[in-house]
Design an enzyme around this catalytic site. Structure first.
Site, PDB file in Angstrom:
ATOM      1  N   SER A   1       0.836  -1.190   0.000  1.00 44.45           N
ATOM      2  CA  SER A   1       0.000   0.000   0.000  1.00 44.45           C
ATOM      3  C   SER A   1       0.883   1.257   0.000  1.00 44.45           C
ATOM      4  O   SER A   1       1.690   1.444  -0.916  1.00 44.45           O
ATOM      5  CB  SER A   1      -0.964  -0.048   1.193  1.00 44.45           C
ATOM      6  OG  SER A   1      -2.000   0.905   1.037  1.00 44.45           O
TER       7      SER A   1
ATOM      8  N   ASP B   1      -9.869  -3.257  -6.070  1.00 42.04           N
ATOM      9  CA  ASP B   1      -9.358  -2.613  -4.854  1.00 42.04           C
ATOM     10  C   ASP B   1     -10.197  -1.369  -4.563  1.00 42.04           C
ATOM     11  O   ASP B   1     -10.273  -0.465  -5.400  1.00 42.04           O
ATOM     12  CB  ASP B   1      -7.887  -2.230  -5.086  1.00 42.04           C
ATOM     13  CG  ASP B   1      -7.191  -1.691  -3.844  1.00 42.04           C
ATOM     14  OD1 ASP B   1      -7.853  -1.044  -3.012  1.00 42.04           O
ATOM     15  OD2 ASP B   1      -5.975  -1.894  -3.730  1.00 42.04           O
TER      16      ASP B   1
ATOM     17  N   HIS C   1      -8.011  -4.825  -1.347  1.00 43.11           N
ATOM     18  CA  HIS C   1      -6.811  -4.072  -0.964  1.00 43.11           C
ATOM     19  C   HIS C   1      -6.010  -4.906   0.033  1.00 43.11           C
ATOM     20  O   HIS C   1      -6.429  -5.111   1.165  1.00 43.11           O
ATOM     21  CB  HIS C   1      -7.202  -2.730  -0.344  1.00 43.11           C
ATOM     22  CG  HIS C   1      -6.024  -1.824  -0.095  1.00 43.11           C
ATOM     23  ND1 HIS C   1      -5.404  -1.109  -1.102  1.00 43.11           N
ATOM     24  CD2 HIS C   1      -5.341  -1.543   1.037  1.00 43.11           C
ATOM     25  CE1 HIS C   1      -4.395  -0.420  -0.604  1.00 43.11           C
ATOM     26  NE2 HIS C   1      -4.330  -0.669   0.693  1.00 43.11           N
TER      27      HIS C   1
END
Length: 333
Positions: A145, A273, A301
Site C-alpha cells: 500500500s 481494490d 486491498h
C-alpha cells in the site's frame, strides 16, 4: 497472482479487503518473534526495525525487507504472512517502521508519507551494509500500500544505482496515483469505513505531535478534518515540504515515473481494490521494460484470501516472494 481468483464465499472488493485483515489465517504456526533495533536517524530522530534472523548458517542468504502500509506495522496481517514466507525459504526478514508506527511517538516534527523515498533509501542502504557484514546475499524489498508507492518512488529516483542495494522490488496494492486513490477513499462507503478507521489513529498521533512541537499546525482545523485530503493539507503536506495536498499527491505518486526503474519491479493491484481505482492503473505500455504488472480482477486491498472459511492470506506472499526470487536473475539497467 495474475491468475488469482477469490473464493466464492468472499465476493467483492470490500469483503476481500476487510475479512483477510481481521479474520483470515496469517500463518500456520505461532506468531513471528521479532528482535527490535532502534536506529538513530541523521535528523536526530529514530526508526525501529524488527528482524527475524532465523538460523545462523555460513555463507550468503537472501534478506527480505517489508515496508508496511498506512498505520501498519510488523504485526499487520500481510507482514506476518511475509515473515512466514521468509522463514519457509531460508531468508532473513526485516520490517522497518515508518516514524510513529512502531508503538512510540517519534521525536522530530515530521511523520511519514507516501512519497518518502529518501527515508526508504536511507533505510535500505543501512540494511544493505548490515546484510553484507553478516555474510551478504540478495536483498529483496516489498512495499505494501503506502509503503509500496514509497518503495517504487525510491527505485525511480535511484535509477541505475538501485541495483547496488536491491536485486528486485515489489509493490502490493500501492496507490501509485495518489490523487485517484485519495478521491476514491474519500467517497461513499470508503469514507464511512476506511477513512474513519485511518483518521481514528492518525488524528491522535498528530495531536500528540502538536503537544510535542507547539505551533506545528492549527489544532482546530485538524479536529475538523473529515477526510484524508483535509488531513494531508493540514499535516502531511506542510510537515514534509509540500505546498498542499495536491502538490503532495502529484509529486509523491509513483505512476508517472515507472519508466525510470532500472531493476526488476513487480506492481500488483487487484482491479476491485476499493482504494485504487482500476482506471488509474498503468498498462504495460505505460511502464519501462523492468516493470511487470499483475492486475487480477479479485483481491481487494491487500487481501487476496484463499481457501475455505476463515481462509488464509498466504497466496499473495507466496506468489510475490516466488517472483522476487526468480527476478534476481533478470537483467538490470
Amino acid at each position: 497472482m495474475q491468475q488469482y481468483t477469490a473464493p466464492r464465499w468472499l465476493p467483492g472488493g470490500n469483503l476481500q479487503t476487510i475479512w483477510p485483515a481481521l479474520y483470515a489465517r496469517r500463518l500456520d504456526g505461532p506468531a513471528p518473534v521479532y528482535r527490535r533495533e532502534r536506529w538513530p536517524t541523521p535528523d536526530g530522530d529514530f526508526v525501529d526495525v524488527d528482524f527475524i534472523d532465523g538460523p545462523v548458517a555460513p555463507g550468503p542468504r537472501p534478506l527480505l525487507v517489508l515496508f508496511h502500509g498506512l498505520e501498519g506495522s510488523s504485526r499487520s496481517h500481510y507482514a506476518e504472512a511475509f515473515a512466514a514466507f521468509a522463514a519457509a525459504n531460508g531468508m532473513a526478514f526485516a520490517v522497518p517502521h515508518f516514524r510513529g508506527c512502531s508503538g512510540e511517538l517519534n521525536l522530530a516534527p515530521r511523520a511519514y508519507h507516501s512519497g518518502d523515498f529518501e527515508e526508504i533509501g536511507w533505510i535500505l542502504a543501512r540494511l544493505r551494509a548490515r546484510h553484507d557484514a553478516a555474510g551478504g546475499g540478495a536483498l529483496f524489498a516489498v512495499g505494501v500500500s503506502l509503503g509500496g508507492n514509497a518503495l517504487l518512488r525510491w527505485a525511480e529516483e535511484a535509477g541505475d544505482s538501485a541495483s547496488r542495494i536491491a536485486s528486485a522490488v515489489a509493490a502490493v496494492s500501492a496507490p501509485i496515483d495518489l490523487a485517484a486513490g485519495g478521491r476514491a477513499i474519500g467517497q461513499g462507503f470508503n469514507r464511512l469505513v476506511y477513512t474513519r478507521m485511518f483518521l481514528s489513529t492518525m488524528k491522535p498521533k498528530a495531536l500528540a505531535k502538536l503537544a510535542q512541537h507547539p505551533g506545528l499546525f492549527d489544532r482546530e482545523r485538524m479536529l475538523a478534518a473529515r477526510d484524508l485530503y483535509a488531513f494531508d493539507n493540514i499535516f502531511t503536506a506542510p510537515l514534509h515540504g509540500f505546498r498542499d495536498t495536491d502538490d503532495y499527491w502529484l509529486r509523491g505518486s509513483a505512476k508517472p515515473h515507472l519508466h525510470a526503474i532500472r531493476i526488476p519491479a513487480l506492481v500488483v493491484n487487484a482491479t476491485n481494490d476499493p482504494f485504487v481505482p482500476a482506471a488509474s492503473l498503468p498498462r504495460q505500455a505505460d511502464v519501462g521494460p523492468h516493470v511487470t504488472l499483475w492486475q487480477p480482477p479479485h483481491g481487494g486491498h491487500v487481501g487476496f484470501p484463499q481457501g475455505r472459511p476463515p481462509g488464509h492470506v498466504g497466496a499473495m506472499p507466496e506468489a510475490v516472494g516466488a517472483w522476487l526470487l526468480g527476478a534476481q536473475n533478470l537483467p538490470h539497467g
